[in-house]
Design a protein around this motif. Structure first.
Motif, PDB file in Angstrom:
ATOM      1  N   VAL A   9     -26.990  -8.291 -35.109  1.00  0.00           N
ATOM      2  CA  VAL A   9     -25.893  -8.698 -34.863  1.00  0.00           C
ATOM      3  C   VAL A   9     -25.507 -10.142 -34.280  1.00  0.00           C
ATOM      4  CG1 VAL A   9     -24.893  -9.073 -32.388  1.00  0.00           C
ATOM      5  CG2 VAL A   9     -26.538  -6.618 -33.081  1.00  0.00           C
ATOM      6  N   THR A  10     -25.336 -10.947 -35.030  1.00  0.00           N
ATOM      7  CA  THR A  10     -24.441 -12.600 -34.733  1.00  0.00           C
ATOM      8  C   THR A  10     -24.450 -13.097 -33.887  1.00  0.00           C
ATOM      9  OG1 THR A  10     -22.666 -12.610 -35.662  1.00  0.00           O
ATOM     10  CG2 THR A  10     -24.322 -12.725 -37.481  1.00  0.00           C
ATOM     11  N   GLY A  11     -24.852 -14.403 -33.167  1.00  0.00           N
ATOM     12  CA  GLY A  11     -23.906 -14.777 -31.757  1.00  0.00           C
ATOM     13  C   GLY A  11     -24.763 -13.573 -31.069  1.00  0.00           C
ATOM     14  N   GLY A  12     -26.370 -12.838 -31.425  1.00  0.00           N
ATOM     15  CA  GLY A  12     -27.139 -11.937 -30.822  1.00  0.00           C
ATOM     16  C   GLY A  12     -27.334 -12.576 -29.258  1.00  0.00           C
ATOM     17  N   ALA A  13     -27.940 -13.783 -28.539  1.00  0.00           N
ATOM     18  CA  ALA A  13     -28.718 -14.654 -27.988  1.00  0.00           C
ATOM     19  C   ALA A  13     -28.263 -14.454 -26.798  1.00  0.00           C
ATOM     20  CB  ALA A  13     -29.134 -15.705 -28.630  1.00  0.00           C
ATOM     21  N   SER A  14     -26.955 -14.216 -26.543  1.00  0.00           N
ATOM     22  CA  SER A  14     -26.520 -14.404 -25.675  1.00  0.00           C
ATOM     23  C   SER A  14     -25.062 -13.529 -25.526  1.00  0.00           C
ATOM     24  CB  SER A  14     -25.519 -15.188 -24.713  1.00  0.00           C
ATOM     25  OG  SER A  14     -24.809 -16.518 -25.925  1.00  0.00           O
ATOM     26  N   GLY A  15     -24.288 -13.420 -23.859  1.00  0.00           N
ATOM     27  CA  GLY A  15     -22.682 -12.788 -24.046  1.00  0.00           C
ATOM     28  C   GLY A  15     -22.871 -11.595 -24.389  1.00  0.00           C
ATOM     29  N   ILE A  16     -22.154 -10.794 -25.481  1.00  0.00           N
ATOM     30  CA  ILE A  16     -21.550  -9.881 -25.831  1.00  0.00           C
ATOM     31  C   ILE A  16     -22.968  -9.425 -27.129  1.00  0.00           C
ATOM     32  CG2 ILE A  16     -19.915  -8.847 -27.151  1.00  0.00           C
ATOM     33  CD1 ILE A  16     -17.399  -9.979 -25.472  1.00  0.00           C
ATOM     34  N   GLY A  17     -23.151 -10.487 -28.005  1.00  0.00           N
ATOM     35  CA  GLY A  17     -24.297  -9.872 -29.167  1.00  0.00           C
ATOM     36  C   GLY A  17     -25.300  -9.419 -28.048  1.00  0.00           C
ATOM     37  N   LEU A  18     -25.657  -9.806 -26.976  1.00  0.00           N
ATOM     38  CA  LEU A  18     -27.226  -9.904 -26.528  1.00  0.00           C
ATOM     39  C   LEU A  18     -26.602  -8.635 -25.806  1.00  0.00           C
ATOM     40  CD1 LEU A  18     -29.743 -10.707 -26.063  1.00  0.00           C
ATOM     41  CD2 LEU A  18     -28.759 -11.580 -23.708  1.00  0.00           C
ATOM     42  N   SER A  77     -36.978  -8.092 -45.630  1.00  0.00           N
ATOM     43  CA  SER A  77     -38.555  -7.839 -45.645  1.00  0.00           C
ATOM     44  C   SER A  77     -39.324  -7.444 -44.359  1.00  0.00           C
ATOM     45  CB  SER A  77     -38.901  -9.010 -45.867  1.00  0.00           C
ATOM     46  OG  SER A  77     -40.582  -9.265 -46.407  1.00  0.00           O
ATOM     47  N   GLU A  78     -38.576  -7.257 -43.669  1.00  0.00           N
ATOM     48  CA  GLU A  78     -39.331  -7.581 -42.612  1.00  0.00           C
ATOM     49  C   GLU A  78     -38.955  -5.774 -41.324  1.00  0.00           C
ATOM     50  OE1 GLU A  78     -40.523 -10.112 -39.373  1.00  0.00           O
ATOM     51  OE2 GLU A  78     -39.940 -11.506 -40.938  1.00  0.00           O
ATOM     52  N   LEU A  79     -38.191  -5.624 -41.909  1.00  0.00           N
ATOM     53  CA  LEU A  79     -37.195  -4.032 -41.048  1.00  0.00           C
ATOM     54  C   LEU A  79     -36.511  -3.076 -42.063  1.00  0.00           C
ATOM     55  CD1 LEU A  79     -35.372  -5.483 -37.990  1.00  0.00           C
ATOM     56  CD2 LEU A  79     -37.350  -5.465 -38.282  1.00  0.00           C
ATOM     57  N   GLY A  80     -35.653  -3.359 -43.148  1.00  0.00           N
ATOM     58  CA  GLY A  80     -35.604  -2.488 -43.906  1.00  0.00           C
ATOM     59  C   GLY A  80     -34.243  -3.069 -44.565  1.00  0.00           C
ATOM     60  N   PRO A  81     -33.408  -2.179 -45.228  1.00  0.00           N
ATOM     61  CA  PRO A  81     -32.367  -1.999 -46.094  1.00  0.00           C
ATOM     62  C   PRO A  81     -31.051  -2.777 -44.446  1.00  0.00           C
ATOM     63  CG  PRO A  81     -33.290  -0.603 -47.123  1.00  0.00           C
ATOM     64  CD  PRO A  81     -33.830  -1.034 -45.509  1.00  0.00           C
ATOM     65  N   ILE A  82     -30.140  -2.610 -44.437  1.00  0.00           N
ATOM     66  CA  ILE A  82     -28.838  -3.137 -43.081  1.00  0.00           C
ATOM     67  C   ILE A  82     -28.345  -2.490 -43.484  1.00  0.00           C
ATOM     68  CG2 ILE A  82     -27.222  -4.658 -42.511  1.00  0.00           C
ATOM     69  CD1 ILE A  82     -28.883  -7.155 -43.991  1.00  0.00           C
ATOM     70  N   ALA A  83     -28.272  -1.382 -42.452  1.00  0.00           N
ATOM     71  CA  ALA A  83     -27.019  -0.018 -42.084  1.00  0.00           C
ATOM     72  C   ALA A  83     -26.228  -0.442 -41.046  1.00  0.00           C
ATOM     73  CB  ALA A  83     -28.193   0.911 -41.145  1.00  0.00           C
ATOM     74  N   ILE A  84     -26.203  -1.527 -40.211  1.00  0.00           N
ATOM     75  CA  ILE A  84     -24.963  -1.603 -38.887  1.00  0.00           C
ATOM     76  C   ILE A  84     -25.014  -2.891 -38.603  1.00  0.00           C
ATOM     77  CG2 ILE A  84     -23.826  -0.983 -37.001  1.00  0.00           C
ATOM     78  CD1 ILE A  84     -26.146   1.373 -36.607  1.00  0.00           C
ATOM     79  N   VAL A  85     -24.055  -3.256 -38.870  1.00  0.00           N
ATOM     80  CA  VAL A  85     -23.652  -5.327 -38.955  1.00  0.00           C
ATOM     81  C   VAL A  85     -22.815  -5.091 -37.670  1.00  0.00           C
ATOM     82  CG1 VAL A  85     -22.192  -7.348 -39.543  1.00  0.00           C
ATOM     83  CG2 VAL A  85     -24.026  -5.693 -40.850  1.00  0.00           C
ATOM     84  N   VAL A  86     -23.406  -6.057 -36.845  1.00  0.00           N
ATOM     85  CA  VAL A  86     -22.177  -6.237 -35.829  1.00  0.00           C
ATOM     86  C   VAL A  86     -21.509  -7.733 -35.719  1.00  0.00           C
ATOM     87  CG1 VAL A  86     -21.452  -6.027 -33.171  1.00  0.00           C
ATOM     88  CG2 VAL A  86     -22.779  -4.499 -33.980  1.00  0.00           C
ATOM     89  N   ALA A  87     -20.229  -8.199 -36.264  1.00  0.00           N
ATOM     90  CA  ALA A  87     -20.007  -9.485 -36.804  1.00  0.00           C
ATOM     91  C   ALA A  87     -19.474 -10.078 -35.696  1.00  0.00           C
ATOM     92  CB  ALA A  87     -19.407  -9.941 -37.758  1.00  0.00           C
ATOM     93  N   ASN A  88     -20.391 -10.798 -34.889  1.00  0.00           N
ATOM     94  CA  ASN A  88     -20.512 -11.153 -32.937  1.00  0.00           C
ATOM     95  C   ASN A  88     -19.784 -12.753 -32.974  1.00  0.00           C
ATOM     96  OD1 ASN A  88     -19.163 -11.290 -30.089  1.00  0.00           O
ATOM     97  ND2 ASN A  88     -21.961 -12.374 -30.202  1.00  0.00           N
TER      98      ASN A  88
END
Length: 250
Positions: A9-18, A77-88
């Motif tokens: 999730v981009t812009g994930g620290a506040s608002g919609i992204g959070l 490396s830490e979580l694994g392959p990316i399956a879901i992206v929310v471009a926010n």
């Protein structure tokens, strides 16, 4: 939906992204929270980790491809392959069109449109390899109806809708769906900053003109993201899912 799918999730620290980060993390997904707000990243990721959620916080400028690629390497490396992206991740500002200079225009495009390009393109190889993926972009009702003093914003978000539809067609055979959510008025720190600066009307005033007479919430948008990311939405792609209380119907 399987709870082990890695979500970015981009812009994930506040608002919609959070709101989106919190929903997926609390559902058991490993979530990468990408943002430029260092303090918010640290605070919000620590709060979720204290609940037992698996959250990776990274400072990322989505307009910088190297920044995105570096973050994605850490995620894999830490979580694994990316399956879901929310471009926010995005910005908004009120500027009369005749006052929009080239740097202001370019900054809006770089973050709100090119940032989505970087965020999505860099993740797609994982989804193509898995023959499963979900891409959700956050556009805006301003791209559908236009917005005074926000021509550059409306243009960038309109580009997000066009990009979403093109990718939906291109990657459908790979088991990847690509959809967009264009919110209208959402109670977020960005909206509050606009109100405080006098470039955005008070939310309670705008709410009087919405058929469902209240501002949206990050949780409203997150719920729609959860649906679009689900196995139950496997036949939904290229769509503009308007979560706006009826403010724009079309």
């Amino acid at each position: 939906m399987e709870a082990n799918r890695v979500v970015v999730v981009t812009g994930g620290a506040s608002g919609i992204g959070l709101g989106v980060v919190r929903l997926f993390a609390r559902k058991g997904h490993p979530v990468a929270m990408l943002d430029l707000q260092d303090e918010a990243l640290e605070r919000e990721s620590a709060a979720l980790q204290s609940e037992g959620a698996r959250v990776l916080a990274r400072r990322v400028d989505v307009s910088d491809r190297d920044d995105v690629e570096t973050a994605y390497s850490a995620i894999r490396s830490e979580l694994g392959p990316i399956a879901i992206v929310v471009a926010n991740a995005g910005i908004s500002e009120g500027v009369r069109f005749l006052d929009v200079d080239q740097p202001t225009w370019q900054r809006m495009i770089d973050i709100n449109l090119t940032g989505v390009f970087h965020t999505v393109q860099a993740a797609l190889p994982d989804m193509v390899a898995a023959k499963w993926g979900r891409v959700i972009t956050i556009s805006s009702h301003a791209a559908q109806s236009g917005a005074s003093d926000r021509a550059h914003y409306s243009a960038a978000k309109g580009g997000v809708i066009g990009l979403t539809r093109a990718l939906a067609r291109e990657f459908a055979a790979d088991g990847i769906t690509v959809n967009t959510i264009p919110p209208s008025v959402v109670a977020t720190p960005m909206a509050e900053q606009g109100v405080a600066a006098g470039t955005f009307p008070p939310l309670d005033v705008i709410a009087q003109h919405i058929p469902i007479p209240r501002p949206g919430t990050p949780e409203d948008i997150a719920a729609a993201c959860e649906y679009l990311a689900s196995d139950g939405a496997s036949y939904v792609t290229g769509q503009v899912l308007a979560v706006n209380g009826g403010m724009f119907i079309g």
